[in-house]
Design an enzyme around this catalytic site. Structure first.
Site, short mmCIF file in Angstrom:
data_model
loop_
_atom_site.label_atom_id
_atom_site.label_comp_id
_atom_site.label_asym_id
_atom_site.label_seq_id
_atom_site.Cartn_x
_atom_site.Cartn_y
_atom_site.Cartn_z
N ARG A 1 -44.53 20.17 17.31
CA ARG A 1 -44.01 20.24 15.94
C ARG A 1 -43.10 19.05 15.67
NH1 ARG A 1 -41.81 26.28 15.05
NH2 ARG A 1 -40.14 25.03 14.15
N LYS B 1 -39.27 34.18 19.41
CA LYS B 1 -39.73 35.07 18.32
C LYS B 1 -41.24 34.99 18.13
CE LYS B 1 -37.27 32.94 15.18
NZ LYS B 1 -36.65 31.93 16.06
N ARG C 1 -42.12 22.69 23.88
CA ARG C 1 -42.99 23.59 23.10
C ARG C 1 -44.19 22.85 22.48
NH1 ARG C 1 -40.67 27.46 18.45
NH2 ARG C 1 -39.93 25.54 17.50
N ARG D 1 -30.96 21.76 14.03
CA ARG D 1 -31.32 23.17 13.79
C ARG D 1 -30.33 24.10 14.47
NH1 ARG D 1 -36.93 22.64 16.17
NH2 ARG D 1 -37.30 24.85 15.83
N ARG E 1 -33.16 34.94 7.47
CA ARG E 1 -32.35 33.97 8.21
C ARG E 1 -31.01 33.75 7.55
NH1 ARG E 1 -36.95 31.04 10.85
NH2 ARG E 1 -36.06 29.72 12.44
P1 ADP Z 1 -38.28 28.32 14.98
O1 ADP Z 1 -39.55 28.89 15.55
O2 ADP Z 1 -37.86 27.12 15.74
O3 ADP Z 1 -37.21 29.34 14.85
P2 ADP Z 1 -39.56 28.34 12.39
O4 ADP Z 1 -40.94 27.93 12.63
O5 ADP Z 1 -39.29 29.79 12.22
O6 ADP Z 1 -38.62 27.74 13.53
O7 ADP Z 1 -38.99 27.58 11.11
C1 ADP Z 1 -39.14 26.19 10.98
C2 ADP Z 1 -38.28 25.71 9.82
O8 ADP Z 1 -38.73 26.34 8.61
C3 ADP Z 1 -36.80 26.08 9.93
O9 ADP Z 1 -36.06 25.15 10.70
C4 ADP Z 1 -36.40 26.08 8.47
O10 ADP Z 1 -36.25 24.75 7.97
C5 ADP Z 1 -37.63 26.67 7.79
N1 ADP Z 1 -37.54 28.14 7.69
C6 ADP Z 1 -38.31 29.05 8.33
N2 ADP Z 1 -37.97 30.29 7.98
C7 ADP Z 1 -36.93 30.18 7.11
C8 ADP Z 1 -36.12 31.11 6.40
N3 ADP Z 1 -36.30 32.44 6.52
N4 ADP Z 1 -35.15 30.62 5.60
C9 ADP Z 1 -34.97 29.30 5.44
N5 ADP Z 1 -35.68 28.37 6.09
C10 ADP Z 1 -36.67 28.80 6.92
P1 ADP Z 2 -39.19 30.83 18.39
O1 ADP Z 2 -40.36 31.33 17.57
O2 ADP Z 2 -38.09 31.84 18.48
O3 ADP Z 2 -38.71 29.50 17.95
P2 ADP Z 2 -41.17 30.46 20.52
O4 ADP Z 2 -41.82 31.78 20.66
O5 ADP Z 2 -41.90 29.38 19.81
O6 ADP Z 2 -39.68 30.65 19.88
O7 ADP Z 2 -40.75 29.97 21.99
C1 ADP Z 2 -40.06 28.73 22.19
C2 ADP Z 2 -40.57 28.09 23.47
O8 ADP Z 2 -40.14 28.85 24.60
C3 ADP Z 2 -42.09 28.01 23.58
O9 ADP Z 2 -42.41 26.80 24.23
C4 ADP Z 2 -42.46 29.24 24.40
O10 ADP Z 2 -43.67 29.03 25.15
C5 ADP Z 2 -41.26 29.35 25.34
N1 ADP Z 2 -40.91 30.75 25.68
C6 ADP Z 2 -40.98 31.84 24.87
N2 ADP Z 2 -40.55 32.95 25.50
C7 ADP Z 2 -40.18 32.55 26.75
C8 ADP Z 2 -39.64 33.24 27.89
N3 ADP Z 2 -39.39 34.56 27.88
N4 ADP Z 2 -39.38 32.51 29.00
C9 ADP Z 2 -39.63 31.17 29.02
N5 ADP Z 2 -40.14 30.47 27.99
C10 ADP Z 2 -40.41 31.15 26.86
#
Ligand code: ADP
Ligand code: ADP
Length: 219
Positions: A161, A14, A128, A172, A89
């Protein structure tokens, strides 16, 4: 106002795709995870409250999250629209967003699902690194920065992170996949869900998302 929602499991891509779409479309990238991490770093009351949930891999309660997001949507840079990354979410968050937009005569244009099977997510999260300033994500193997340890976009240092440790990653995935499914169903029922295969290389995922956004002009 253009409101685009990016949906996907933790690690689906994302943040990666939101960064690209934000540049392409000229809309701000609003990530609730980044807003929470900034609040934690700043030591605000919101940050102190959110931190425990984040550390345990749980969702932060809806009331706090919704209030924070609605406040963000009211800022001037969001007037033309936003790319929402990581919100909604839960079904309650999806409903709250819908109501908040409705009073302005607006609605979510499309919900874009970056679809990645659960077994791929652990490896993505384990490798990551994100930048300190903007949260831009990289991967040690799959998507390294041009200069090791430095963000391509804003030059800030990369760090891991604290919730990308294996035990939090497991929590998660266990706790967050079911609520994600309820949000997917919410937008599917409204006919605005578009899914793209998130296992493809990053540029192909972006292309798929842009096409899903506007199938006519990119044809
Ligand atoms: P990821 O990129 O791994 O999906 P995020 O950076 O979006 O994780 O979110 C990190 C943490 O922040 C989540 O595991 C959750 O604890 C909290 N969080 C983020 N967005 C939301 C949301 N919309 N509702 C509830 N918790 C959230
Ligand atoms: P999210 O915000 O959904 O948690 P991220 O954008 O942070 O996901 O991506 C999670 C991890 O996967 C990062 O280390 C990123 O560089 C890697 N990644 C993202 N998109 C791809 C893809 N299409 N193929 C391989 N690795 C990816």
């Amino acid at each position: 106002m253009r409101v685009l929602v990016l949906l996907g499991a933790p690690g689906a891509g994302k943040g990666t795709q939101a960064t690209i779409l934000a540049q392409r479309l000229g809309l701000p990238h609003v990530a609730t995870g980044d807003l929470f991490r900034n609040a934690v770093r700043a030591g605000t009351a919101l940050g102190r409250e959110a931190h425990g949930y984040m550390e345990r891999g749980e969702l932060v309660p809806d009331a706090i999250t919704i209030e924070m997001l609605i406040e963000r949507l009211g800022r001037p840079d969001a007037a033309e629209g936003v790319i929402l990354d990581g919100f909604p979410r839960s079904r309650a968050q999806a409903e709250a967003l819908e109501s908040a937009l409705l009073v302005r005569g607006e609605r979510v244009e499309v919900a874009l699902l970056v679809d990645v099977p659960a077994e791929e997510l652990v490896g993505r999260l384990a490798g990551r690194y994100v930048c300190r300033l903007g949260g831009h994500p990289y991967h040690v193997i799959l998507n390294p920065p041009r200069v090791p340890g430095i963000c391509d976009v804003d030059g800030s240092p990369l760090e891991q992170r604290e919730d990308d440790r294996p035990e939090v990653v497991r929590a998660r995935l266990t706790r967050q996949l079911a609520p994600l499914q309820s949000v997917i169903e919410f937008y599917r029922a409204r006919g605005i869900l578009r899914a793209v295969d998130g296992r493809q290389p990053i540029d192909l995922v972006s292309r798929g998302l842009i096409e899903a956004l506007d199938p006519v002009t990119t044809a």
